[in-house]
Design a protein around this motif. Structure first.
Motif, PDB file in Angstrom:
ATOM      1  N   SER A   1      36.288  39.442  46.019  1.00 16.61           N
ATOM      2  CA  SER A   1      36.979  40.115  44.924  1.00 16.61           C
ATOM      3  C   SER A   1      37.985  39.170  44.265  1.00 16.61           C
ATOM      4  N   VAL A   2      38.724  38.461  45.095  1.00 15.68           N
ATOM      5  CA  VAL A   2      39.682  37.484  44.571  1.00 15.68           C
ATOM      6  C   VAL A   2      38.933  36.389  43.816  1.00 15.68           C
TER       7      VAL A   2
ATOM      8  N   GLU B   1      36.465  36.548  41.945  1.00 17.65           N
ATOM      9  CA  GLU B   1      36.124  36.882  40.562  1.00 17.65           C
ATOM     10  C   GLU B   1      37.181  36.347  39.605  1.00 17.65           C
ATOM     11  N   GLY B   2      38.402  36.299  40.084  1.00 20.79           N
ATOM     12  CA  GLY B   2      39.478  35.755  39.261  1.00 20.79           C
ATOM     13  C   GLY B   2      39.732  34.285  39.529  1.00 20.79           C
ATOM     14  N   SER B   3      39.377  33.834  40.735  1.00 18.25           N
ATOM     15  CA  SER B   3      39.631  32.451  41.121  1.00 18.25           C
ATOM     16  C   SER B   3      38.527  31.963  42.051  1.00 18.25           C
TER      17      SER B   3
END
Length: 99
Positions: free
Chosen positions: A67-68, A70-72
């Motif tokens: 999940s993280v 997806e942003g990084s």
């Protein structure tokens, strides 16, 4: 209490030590419990192994890392590498997968 001695091959010794470590037990305690399980008429599992709990926790952390990610993507890569290292250290990955 009786004492028994027996010889085992190197492969079995390594696996026995790995499983004992994963269950948080000494090799002697692990072997005692394995023998208890072998004669238990109810065929219940006598170990309170932490391997399954650890594997579940690592999987949950990996999902969070995804999940993280997806942003990084870099954070995802680092999280997955750490999860693989922990699984390999505990003997939860096959030899081929750990490499």
């Amino acid at each position: 209490m009786q004492k028994i001695n027996f010889r085992i091959d190197d492969r079995l010794d390594r696996e026995l030590r790995r499983r004992a470590y994963g269950a948080g037990l000494s090799v002697s305690d692990f072997a005692r419990r394995a023998l208890e399980q072998a004669i238990d008429e109810r065929k219940r599992y006598v170990f309170s192994s932490q391997d399954e709990i650890l594997a579940t926790a690592i999987q949950i952390l990996s999902i969070v890392a995804t999940s993280v990610g997806e942003g990084s993507p870099k954070a995802l890569e680092q999280g997955m590498a750490q999860a693989r290292a922990i699984l390999a250290e505990r003997g939860l990955l096959g030899d081929e997968t750990a490499r």
